[in-house]
Design a protein around this motif. Structure first.
Motif, PDB file in Angstrom:
ATOM      1  N   UNK A  31       0.983  23.693   9.406  1.00  0.00           N
ATOM      2  CA  UNK A  31       0.891  22.632  10.405  1.00  0.00           C
ATOM      3  C   UNK A  31      -0.043  21.541   9.909  1.00  0.00           C
ATOM      4  N   UNK A  32       0.282  20.276  10.226  1.00  0.00           N
ATOM      5  CA  UNK A  32      -0.592  19.199   9.775  1.00  0.00           C
ATOM      6  C   UNK A  32      -1.962  19.266  10.442  1.00  0.00           C
ATOM      7  N   UNK A  33      -2.055  19.933  11.589  1.00  0.00           N
ATOM      8  CA  UNK A  33      -3.363  20.019  12.236  1.00  0.00           C
ATOM      9  C   UNK A  33      -4.327  20.918  11.471  1.00  0.00           C
ATOM     10  N   UNK A  94       2.327  22.152  19.785  1.00  0.00           N
ATOM     11  CA  UNK A  94       2.814  21.458  18.594  1.00  0.00           C
ATOM     12  C   UNK A  94       3.385  20.082  18.948  1.00  0.00           C
ATOM     13  N   UNK A  95       2.630  19.368  19.788  1.00  0.00           N
ATOM     14  CA  UNK A  95       2.963  17.994  20.139  1.00  0.00           C
ATOM     15  C   UNK A  95       1.916  17.092  19.507  1.00  0.00           C
ATOM     16  N   UNK A  96       2.399  16.163  18.698  1.00  0.00           N
ATOM     17  CA  UNK A  96       1.524  15.256  17.955  1.00  0.00           C
ATOM     18  C   UNK A  96       1.752  13.845  18.486  1.00  0.00           C
ATOM     19  N   UNK A  97       0.687  13.178  18.855  1.00  0.00           N
ATOM     20  CA  UNK A  97       0.791  11.838  19.431  1.00  0.00           C
ATOM     21  C   UNK A  97      -0.110  10.896  18.641  1.00  0.00           C
ATOM     22  N   UNK A  98       0.389   9.705  18.384  1.00  0.00           N
ATOM     23  CA  UNK A  98      -0.418   8.680  17.724  1.00  0.00           C
ATOM     24  C   UNK A  98      -0.259   7.360  18.468  1.00  0.00           C
ATOM     25  N   UNK A 107      -3.473  15.944  18.963  1.00  0.00           N
ATOM     26  CA  UNK A 107      -2.567  17.048  18.651  1.00  0.00           C
ATOM     27  C   UNK A 107      -2.844  18.218  19.578  1.00  0.00           C
ATOM     28  N   UNK A 108      -1.802  18.630  20.282  1.00  0.00           N
ATOM     29  CA  UNK A 108      -1.843  19.828  21.101  1.00  0.00           C
ATOM     30  C   UNK A 108      -1.220  20.950  20.268  1.00  0.00           C
ATOM     31  N   UNK A 109      -2.024  21.938  19.910  1.00  0.00           N
ATOM     32  CA  UNK A 109      -1.541  23.012  19.043  1.00  0.00           C
ATOM     33  C   UNK A 109      -1.052  24.207  19.857  1.00  0.00           C
ATOM     34  N   UNK A 119      -7.106  21.463  21.343  1.00  0.00           N
ATOM     35  CA  UNK A 119      -6.453  20.288  20.768  1.00  0.00           C
ATOM     36  C   UNK A 119      -7.450  19.451  19.956  1.00  0.00           C
ATOM     37  N   UNK A 120      -6.902  18.490  19.216  1.00  0.00           N
ATOM     38  CA  UNK A 120      -7.708  17.622  18.356  1.00  0.00           C
ATOM     39  C   UNK A 120      -7.457  16.167  18.722  1.00  0.00           C
TER      40      UNK A 120
END
Length: 124
Positions: A31-33, A94-98, A107-109, A119-120
Motif C-alpha cells: 500500500x502507498x500508505x 483504502x480510500x486515498x484523497x488528495x 488516507x483511510x487505511x 488514518x494519515x
C-alpha cells in the motif's frame, strides 16, 4: 486519471526522494500508505489518527480527488458527500484523497484501528 496514474503522481508529489529499491521492497506490492508507516516520510511531516481526522475535517475539499484501492472500477472520483468527513471514511478502508492541486492528502487505511497505522494526513 487511472489508478496507476494516481499512484504514480501521489508518490512523485508526497514521496519524491523515495528510491526505486525502497519502492520495490515496501510499496509496490503493498500500500502507498506504507510510506508513512515505514517512516519513508518523516514523522514530523504528517499527522496520524485523530489528529489526521481533525485536519482532514477542517481542510478545503472542493474538487478533491478520491481513489479507492479496493474499488473494482479503474476510476478516480471527485469529492462528494460520501467522502466529506473522516467519520464516514473510517468505514471506507483504502480510500486515498488528495486536494485537486495535490497540496494535501488523506488516507483511510484498513488498519485505522491499529495504533499509528492510519488514518494519515499530510499537507505540503
Amino acid at each position: 486519471m487511472s489508478k496507476k496514474e494516481f499512484i504514480e503522481k501521489w508518490l512523485h508529489v508526497f514521496v519524491p526522494s523515495m528510491s526505486n529499491k525502497i519502492y520495490k521492497e515496501i510499496i509496490e506490492k503493498q500500500y502507498i500508505w506504507h510510506a508513512f508507516s515505514f517512516e519513508i516520510i518523516e514523522k514530523e511531516k504528517y499527522l496520524v489518527g485523530n489528529e489526521a481526522r481533525t485536519a482532514y475535517d477542517l481542510c478545503d475539499k472542493t474538487n478533491a480527488i478520491v481513489f479507492q484501492l479496493w474499488d473494482s472500477k479503474d476510476s478516480i472520483k471527485i469529492m462528494n458527500e460520501q467522502f466529506d468527513n473522516s467519520k464516514k471514511l473510517d468505514y471506507l478502508p483504502e480510500t486515498y484523497i488528495v486536494a485537486c492541486d495535490f497540496t494535501w492528502t488523506y488516507i483511510s487505511t484498513h488498519e485505522n484501528d491499529c495504533q499509528r497505522l492510519g488514518p494519515y494526513f499530510m499537507k505540503l
